[in-house]
Design a protein around this motif. Structure first.
Motif, PDB file in Angstrom:
ATOM      1  N   PRO A   1       0.815  -1.219   0.000  1.00 51.86           N
ATOM      2  CA  PRO A   1       0.000   0.000   0.000  1.00 51.86           C
ATOM      3  C   PRO A   1       0.849   1.269   0.000  1.00 51.86           C
ATOM      4  N   GLU A   2       2.152   1.125   0.230  1.00 50.93           N
ATOM      5  CA  GLU A   2       3.097   2.241   0.135  1.00 50.93           C
ATOM      6  C   GLU A   2       4.457   1.625  -0.181  1.00 50.93           C
ATOM      7  N   THR A   3       5.331   2.397  -0.837  1.00 49.26           N
ATOM      8  CA  THR A   3       6.627   1.822  -1.195  1.00 49.26           C
ATOM      9  C   THR A   3       7.571   1.808   0.011  1.00 49.26           C
TER      10      THR A   3
ATOM     11  N   ASN B   1      -7.195  -0.309  -2.123  1.00 48.65           N
ATOM     12  CA  ASN B   1      -8.558  -0.586  -2.550  1.00 48.65           C
ATOM     13  C   ASN B   1      -9.477   0.532  -2.058  1.00 48.65           C
ATOM     14  N   GLU B   2      -9.293   1.725  -2.605  1.00 48.29           N
ATOM     15  CA  GLU B   2     -10.025   2.914  -2.159  1.00 48.29           C
ATOM     16  C   GLU B   2     -11.533   2.696  -2.278  1.00 48.29           C
ATOM     17  N   ILE B   3     -12.272   3.150  -1.285  1.00 47.51           N
ATOM     18  CA  ILE B   3     -13.737   2.995  -1.334  1.00 47.51           C
ATOM     19  C   ILE B   3     -14.331   3.883  -2.424  1.00 47.51           C
TER      20      ILE B   3
ATOM     21  N   MET C   1       6.700   8.302  -5.040  1.00 49.87           N
ATOM     22  CA  MET C   1       8.130   8.613  -5.001  1.00 49.87           C
ATOM     23  C   MET C   1       8.392   8.923  -3.529  1.00 49.87           C
ATOM     24  N   GLU C   2       9.092   8.008  -2.863  1.00 53.69           N
ATOM     25  CA  GLU C   2       9.236   8.149  -1.412  1.00 53.69           C
ATOM     26  C   GLU C   2      10.699   8.153  -0.996  1.00 53.69           C
ATOM     27  N   LEU C   3      10.956   8.961   0.003  1.00 50.97           N
ATOM     28  CA  LEU C   3      12.281   8.993   0.616  1.00 50.97           C
ATOM     29  C   LEU C   3      12.119   8.733   2.101  1.00 50.97           C
TER      30      LEU C   3
ATOM     31  N   GLN D   1      -5.873  20.199  -2.426  1.00 53.40           N
ATOM     32  CA  GLN D   1      -5.743  18.780  -2.084  1.00 53.40           C
ATOM     33  C   GLN D   1      -4.272  18.388  -2.041  1.00 53.40           C
ATOM     34  N   GLU D   2      -4.002  17.343  -1.229  1.00 53.58           N
ATOM     35  CA  GLU D   2      -2.626  16.888  -1.007  1.00 53.58           C
ATOM     36  C   GLU D   2      -1.981  16.281  -2.272  1.00 53.58           C
ATOM     37  N   ILE D   3      -0.755  16.708  -2.543  1.00 46.50           N
ATOM     38  CA  ILE D   3       0.022  16.002  -3.564  1.00 46.50           C
ATOM     39  C   ILE D   3       1.211  15.276  -2.942  1.00 46.50           C
ATOM     40  N   GLU D   4       1.625  15.731  -1.747  1.00 48.21           N
ATOM     41  CA  GLU D   4       2.729  15.075  -1.044  1.00 48.21           C
ATOM     42  C   GLU D   4       2.525  15.243   0.450  1.00 48.21           C
ATOM     43  N   GLY D   5       2.964  14.238   1.210  1.00 53.51           N
ATOM     44  CA  GLY D   5       2.947  14.367   2.664  1.00 53.51           C
ATOM     45  C   GLY D   5       4.379  14.263   3.172  1.00 53.51           C
ATOM     46  N   VAL D   6       4.763  15.178   4.067  1.00 55.15           N
ATOM     47  CA  VAL D   6       6.071  15.061   4.714  1.00 55.15           C
ATOM     48  C   VAL D   6       5.782  14.652   6.156  1.00 55.15           C
TER      49      VAL D   6
ATOM     50  N   ASN E   1       7.003  12.849   9.994  1.00 53.76           N
ATOM     51  CA  ASN E   1       8.021  12.419  10.943  1.00 53.76           C
ATOM     52  C   ASN E   1       7.527  11.095  11.512  1.00 53.76           C
ATOM     53  N   ARG E   2       8.122   9.981  11.040  1.00 58.02           N
ATOM     54  CA  ARG E   2       7.645   8.653  11.470  1.00 58.02           C
ATOM     55  C   ARG E   2       8.345   8.195  12.740  1.00 58.02           C
ATOM     56  N   GLY E   3       9.188   9.059  13.319  1.00 63.27           N
ATOM     57  CA  GLY E   3       9.894   8.703  14.548  1.00 63.27           C
ATOM     58  C   GLY E   3      10.673   7.410  14.365  1.00 63.27           C
TER      59      GLY E   3
ATOM     60  N   ILE F   1      12.436  10.740   8.675  1.00 63.80           N
ATOM     61  CA  ILE F   1      11.650  11.807   8.035  1.00 63.80           C
ATOM     62  C   ILE F   1      11.292  11.311   6.639  1.00 63.80           C
ATOM     63  N   GLU F   2      10.022  11.407   6.296  1.00 63.80           N
ATOM     64  CA  GLU F   2       9.547  10.819   5.047  1.00 63.80           C
ATOM     65  C   GLU F   2       8.791  11.809   4.155  1.00 63.80           C
ATOM     66  N   PRO F   3       9.428  12.304   3.095  1.00 63.37           N
ATOM     67  CA  PRO F   3       8.659  13.012   2.066  1.00 63.37           C
ATOM     68  C   PRO F   3       8.100  11.976   1.079  1.00 63.37           C
ATOM     69  N   SER F   4       6.778  11.965   0.906  1.00 64.67           N
ATOM     70  CA  SER F   4       6.138  10.941   0.082  1.00 64.67           C
ATOM     71  C   SER F   4       5.181  11.586  -0.918  1.00 64.67           C
ATOM     72  N   ALA F   5       5.500  11.430  -2.212  1.00 69.18           N
ATOM     73  CA  ALA F   5       4.705  12.115  -3.240  1.00 69.18           C
ATOM     74  C   ALA F   5       4.049  11.115  -4.177  1.00 69.18           C
ATOM     75  N   GLY F   6       2.936  11.505  -4.790  1.00 66.04           N
ATOM     76  CA  GLY F   6       2.240  10.654  -5.756  1.00 66.04           C
ATOM     77  C   GLY F   6       2.483  11.175  -7.172  1.00 66.04           C
ATOM     78  N   VAL F   7       2.959  10.301  -8.060  1.00 65.19           N
ATOM     79  CA  VAL F   7       3.320  10.743  -9.415  1.00 65.19           C
ATOM     80  C   VAL F   7       2.091  11.252 -10.178  1.00 65.19           C
TER      81      VAL F   7
HETATM   82  N1  GAP Z   1       4.385   6.348   2.974  1.00 60.49           N
HETATM   83  C1  GAP Z   1       3.494   7.401   3.316  1.00 60.49           C
HETATM   84  C2  GAP Z   1       2.284   7.410   2.534  1.00 60.49           C
HETATM   85  O1  GAP Z   1       2.010   6.512   1.761  1.00 60.49           O
HETATM   86  P1  GAP Z   1       0.146   8.849   2.011  1.00 60.49           P
HETATM   87  O2  GAP Z   1      -0.170  10.259   2.408  1.00 60.49           O
HETATM   88  O3  GAP Z   1      -0.868   7.814   2.272  1.00 60.49           O
HETATM   89  O4  GAP Z   1       1.524   8.517   2.748  1.00 60.49           O
HETATM   90  C3  GAP Z   1       1.584   9.621  -0.016  1.00 60.49           C
HETATM   91  O5  GAP Z   1       0.545   8.825   0.475  1.00 60.49           O
HETATM   92  C4  GAP Z   1       1.236  10.194  -1.368  1.00 60.49           C
HETATM   93  O6  GAP Z   1       0.839   9.155  -2.247  1.00 60.49           O
HETATM   94  C5  GAP Z   1       0.051  11.167  -1.332  1.00 60.49           C
HETATM   95  O7  GAP Z   1       0.478  12.479  -1.010  1.00 60.49           O
HETATM   96  C6  GAP Z   1      -0.458  11.073  -2.753  1.00 60.49           C
HETATM   97  O8  GAP Z   1       0.295  11.932  -3.598  1.00 60.49           O
HETATM   98  C7  GAP Z   1      -0.169   9.635  -3.126  1.00 60.49           C
HETATM   99  N2  GAP Z   1      -1.403   8.833  -2.984  1.00 60.49           N
HETATM  100  C8  GAP Z   1      -1.873   8.254  -1.864  1.00 60.49           C
HETATM  101  N3  GAP Z   1      -3.024   7.604  -2.115  1.00 60.49           N
HETATM  102  C9  GAP Z   1      -3.289   7.786  -3.428  1.00 60.49           C
HETATM  103  C10 GAP Z   1      -4.345   7.358  -4.296  1.00 60.49           C
HETATM  104  N4  GAP Z   1      -5.334   6.596  -3.869  1.00 60.49           N
HETATM  105  N5  GAP Z   1      -4.295   7.743  -5.595  1.00 60.49           N
HETATM  106  C11 GAP Z   1      -3.274   8.496  -6.052  1.00 60.49           C
HETATM  107  N6  GAP Z   1      -2.258   8.917  -5.283  1.00 60.49           N
HETATM  108  C12 GAP Z   1      -2.262   8.571  -3.992  1.00 60.49           C
END
Ligand code: GAP
Length: 429
Positions: A146-148, A180-182, A197-199, A260-265, A267-269, A300-306
């Motif tokens: 569900p996340e990289t 599996n988004e509702i 794209m995650e760091l 709306q969110e495009i990236e979340g930064v 602090n996962r401790g 620290i995790e910057p996490s972006a969606g392409v």
């Molecule tokens: N590892 C942290 C993490 O996954 P998240 O906020 O759930 O955090 C990070 O996801 C990014 O992934 C979001 O900011 C978004 O850009 C992208 N993302 C998350 N769920 C998505 C979805 N259902 N469709 C498209 N992009 C999504």
């Protein structure tokens, strides 16, 4: 058509984004990226990889598998906690996420049926399940990630033992994630299969807040560098944050349907390394040679969606001018950098010279070729997909060995000698 519908229509018509499995009626939450969309996505990922990994001494890359031992997701808390509360309208049987209803009750009240939800809903885990091998039972159950991030945490020790890395350092990964988004919605904004794209940046405890601020600053700067202007930050409240997060700040873009969110930064401790150490029985501590201290690093995790960045870029770049639609994308991201046109397709001398120019430029840049219709139409077609420079080979070109270079944004035209073209374009691109 409103602006968002126009952008959707352009993306389909010009080969950026197609509905997934379209010939079979589509599949909710899945999209395919066409030839131009694939290039755009590739360029976004390449820009990120260059800036976050290759241009830095303190970050290394990784490419982990999508399916991992299910214990990874038990340790990370996703098996027990990665869920949405789901309610079903008793009248029309449509399903909703409870938190969306609370936030946007007016918008989500069932159109036509007016159903009201009084129950609190049931928990619905968002991970896709699959089975490994021939038996379909609990012993062979696995999940699509569900996340990289998971692949990064489980390889923390491998990277530490095989690379010359010292805290603070990061491990970055680009790859598919599945949820599996509702309610998949807003085109490619919320999908069931997408790319992240995650760091994960590992730091000494106590230095996490400093690095959090630093990464947030750098990420905002990165978005500005690729041409996204309409961005802001949103500090998540405790109840909004994921189970692992001590602090999360979202980077938001002003889409036509709202901020709306495009990236979340985040602090996962030390949540992840501690949990994996506990479940796997392996030691995830780090020994600092200089201070002779041993500790579990914080992350620290910057996490972006392409795809969200693709959508934000299309929204930002889309402009309607007098008689043209133009995508003012940053040249480093556009699908094609250059388009080459022989003025007339039936004049073999023109075509021959244009082909020579085209084949030469193609060694360095992704180029388009177009010899159909009038030149004005060809310019418009390239404007609409964001090609920054169009080159026309006309009758004067034959004697003078030059071409007309036309700029997408200013529409100004300049004649440049063919022998100087590469230098000239290198400076612009
Ligand atoms: N590892 C942290 C993490 O996954 P998240 O906020 O759930 O955090 C990070 O996801 C990014 O992934 C979001 O900011 C978004 O850009 C992208 N993302 C998350 N769920 C998505 C979805 N259902 N469709 C498209 N992009 C999504």
């Amino acid at each position: 058509m409103n602006i968002f519908e126009k952008i959707n229509s352009l993306a389909k018509r010009r080969g950026f984004i197609y509905p997934g499995s379209e010939i079979y009626g589509g599949l909710g939450g899945f999209y395919d990226f066409g030839p131009l969309g694939a290039e755009l996505k590739f360029n976004i990922k390449q820009a990120w990889w260059r800036d976050v990994v290759q241009a830095r001494d303190d970050v290394v890359g990784l490419s982990a598998s999508i399916i991992m031992n299910p214990k990874v997701w038990e340790a990370s808390g996703h098996v027990s906690g990665f869920s949405d509360a789901l309610v079903e309208c008793p009248k029309c049987h449509k399903r909703f996420k409870v938190d969306e209803l609370k936030k946007k009750e007016k918008r989500f009240i069932c159109a036509g049926c007016g159903g009201l939800f009084e129950n609190k809903g049931r928990q619905f885990n968002l991970m896709f399940k699959t089975f490994i091998g021939s038996a379909e039972d609990s012993a062979s159950l696995a999940y699509l990630r569900p996340e990289t991030a998971g692949g990064i945490f489980v390889n923390f020790k491998n990277v530490l033992d095989t690379m010359r890395v010292k805290i603070p350092f990061g491990i970055a990964q680009i790859g598919k994630a599945f949820r599996n988004e509702i309610n998949p919605r807003d085109y490619v904004f919320r999908m069931r299969e997408f790319e992240q794209m995650e760091l994960e940046y590992f730091v000494k405890p106590g230095e996490d807040e400093k690095y959090f601020e630093e990464w947030l600053r750098q990420r905002l700067e990165w978005y500005r560098s690729i041409g996204l202007k309409n961005i802001r930050t949103h500090e998540q409240k405790k109840e909004e944050r994921a189970h692992y997060s001590k602090r999360t700040v979202d980077i938001e873009y002003k889409f036509p349907f709202g901020w709306q969110e495009i990236e979340g930064v985040a602090n996962r401790g030390d949540f992840d390394l501690k949990s994996h150490a506990k479940v796997s029985g392996k030691d995830f501590s780090y020994f600092d040679e200089e201070t002779k201290e041993r500790f579990i690093p914080h992350v620290i995790e910057p996490s972006a969606g392409v795809e969200r960045i693709v959508l934000a870029l299309l929204c930002e770049a889309y402009e309607e001018e007098n008689e043209r639609v133009v995508l003012k994308l940053h040249p480093k991201l556009t699908s094609y950098k250059i388009a080459v046109f022989p003025l007339l397709a039936n004049k073999s001398k023109l075509v021959e010279l244009a082909r020579r120019v085209y084949n030469n430029l193609r060694k360095d840049w992704v180029c388009a070729w177009d010899d159909r219709g009038n030149i004005g139409k060809r310019y418009r077609a390239q404007d609409e997909i964001g090609t920054p420079y169009c080159l026309t080979i006309d009758f004067d070109s034959l004697g003078k060995e030059d071409v007309t270079v036309r700029d997408r944004d200013t529409m100004r035209q300049e004649r440049i000698k063919i022998k100087d073209l590469k230098d000239y374009l290198s400076k612009l691109l």
